[in-house]
Design a protein around this motif. Structure first.
Motif, PDB file in Angstrom:
ATOM      1  N   SER A   1       0.838  -1.202   0.000  1.00 26.59           N
ATOM      2  CA  SER A   1       0.000   0.000   0.000  1.00 26.59           C
ATOM      3  C   SER A   1       0.873   1.253   0.000  1.00 26.59           C
ATOM      4  CB  SER A   1      -0.928  -0.001   1.225  1.00 26.59           C
ATOM      5  OG  SER A   1      -0.173   0.045   2.416  1.00 26.59           O
ATOM      6  N   GLY A   2       0.210   2.402  -0.117  1.00 27.63           N
ATOM      7  CA  GLY A   2       0.920   3.675  -0.063  1.00 27.63           C
ATOM      8  C   GLY A   2       1.965   3.826  -1.145  1.00 27.63           C
ATOM      9  N   ASN A   3       1.629   3.426  -2.386  1.00 28.91           N
ATOM     10  CA  ASN A   3       2.570   3.522  -3.509  1.00 28.91           C
ATOM     11  C   ASN A   3       3.868   2.768  -3.241  1.00 28.91           C
ATOM     12  OD1 ASN A   3       0.879   5.117  -5.185  1.00 28.91           O
ATOM     13  ND2 ASN A   3       1.440   6.933  -4.007  1.00 28.91           N
ATOM     14  N   GLY A   4       3.744   1.602  -2.584  1.00 28.68           N
ATOM     15  CA  GLY A   4       4.908   0.757  -2.337  1.00 28.68           C
ATOM     16  C   GLY A   4       5.675   1.081  -1.074  1.00 28.68           C
ATOM     17  N   LEU A   5       5.140   1.994  -0.232  1.00 27.77           N
ATOM     18  CA  LEU A   5       5.835   2.398   0.983  1.00 27.77           C
ATOM     19  C   LEU A   5       5.586   1.464   2.172  1.00 27.77           C
ATOM     20  CD1 LEU A   5       5.166   6.248   0.863  1.00 27.77           C
ATOM     21  CD2 LEU A   5       7.207   5.007   0.090  1.00 27.77           C
ATOM     22  N   HIS A   6       4.487   0.694   2.106  1.00 29.44           N
ATOM     23  CA  HIS A   6       4.102  -0.166   3.229  1.00 29.44           C
ATOM     24  C   HIS A   6       3.711  -1.559   2.746  1.00 29.44           C
ATOM     25  CE1 HIS A   6       3.947   3.452   5.648  1.00 29.44           C
ATOM     26  NE2 HIS A   6       3.157   3.990   4.736  1.00 29.44           N
ATOM     27  N   VAL A   7       3.909  -2.529   3.636  1.00 28.01           N
ATOM     28  CA  VAL A   7       3.465  -3.897   3.384  1.00 28.01           C
ATOM     29  C   VAL A   7       2.733  -4.377   4.631  1.00 28.01           C
ATOM     30  CG1 VAL A   7       4.165  -6.266   2.885  1.00 28.01           C
ATOM     31  CG2 VAL A   7       5.433  -4.366   1.867  1.00 28.01           C
ATOM     32  N   MET A   8       1.495  -4.870   4.449  1.00 32.25           N
ATOM     33  CA  MET A   8       0.720  -5.427   5.551  1.00 32.25           C
ATOM     34  C   MET A   8       0.883  -6.944   5.519  1.00 32.25           C
ATOM     35  SD  MET A   8      -1.200  -5.070   8.160  1.00 32.25           S
ATOM     36  CE  MET A   8      -1.790  -3.392   8.065  1.00 32.25           C
ATOM     37  N   LEU A   9       1.446  -7.468   6.607  1.00 31.41           N
ATOM     38  CA  LEU A   9       1.669  -8.909   6.731  1.00 31.41           C
ATOM     39  C   LEU A   9       0.822  -9.465   7.862  1.00 31.41           C
ATOM     40  CD1 LEU A   9       4.949  -7.587   6.522  1.00 31.41           C
ATOM     41  CD2 LEU A   9       4.949  -9.831   5.480  1.00 31.41           C
ATOM     42  N   THR A  10       0.427 -10.723   7.723  1.00 28.35           N
ATOM     43  CA  THR A  10      -0.364 -11.401   8.740  1.00 28.35           C
ATOM     44  C   THR A  10       0.143 -12.827   8.883  1.00 28.35           C
ATOM     45  OG1 THR A  10      -1.981 -12.106   7.087  1.00 28.35           O
ATOM     46  CG2 THR A  10      -2.454 -10.047   8.270  1.00 28.35           C
ATOM     47  N   GLY A  11      -0.317 -13.481   9.917  1.00 26.29           N
ATOM     48  CA  GLY A  11       0.029 -14.887  10.095  1.00 26.29           C
ATOM     49  C   GLY A  11      -0.497 -15.425  11.407  1.00 26.29           C
TER      50      GLY A  11
END
Length: 134
Positions: A38-48
């Protein structure tokens, strides 16, 4: 006297059998195979999912790298263990100027559990993931 020896034996046996249950630790963990950029490649949301000893605190540090772009992101989550499998979520933000694109990436996590001021376990894991857009 004979009965006392039997009672000591049974108490010792129960202690040996229950000892593994009393160990505080991270029992089950991984990183979900899809993460959201997200955010034009500035953030990554990870889960697990993760399971750890009930009542202990978890400090989870996650790093994401993408070889094709040179992007690197880091994020942290702090939460309390429930004793059963629970879902975690970390928003990792870029470190540097390179941004993430949809595609292959690698995620690494280090989970540390603690009880009061005492660390009870530290466990790393590494997973190949796929980044997708929002």
């Amino acid at each position: 006297m004979k009965h006392r020896h039997v009672l000591y034996f049974l108490a010792a046996l129960a202690g040996v059998c229950l000892a593994p249950l009393a160990l505080a630790r991270i029992i089950n963990n991984t990183i979900d195979p899809l993460a959201i950029v997200s955010g034009n490649g500035l953030h990554v949301m990870l889960t697990g999912p993760i399971a750890c000893t009930e009542g202990e605190r978890v400090s989870l540090r996650v790093t994401v790298t993408q070889r094709e772009t040179g992007a690197l992101a880091e994020g942290v989550a702090l939460f309390t263990c429930t004793g059963v499998i629970q879902q975690w979520k970390v928003l990792a933000s870029i470190q540097g100027n390179e941004t993430f694109q949809p595609g292959a990436a690698t995620a690494a996590a280090i989970g540390r559990t603690s009880s009061g001021a005492k660390t009870t376990d530290a466990h790393p894991w590494l997973v190949n993931i796929t980044l997708v857009g929002e």
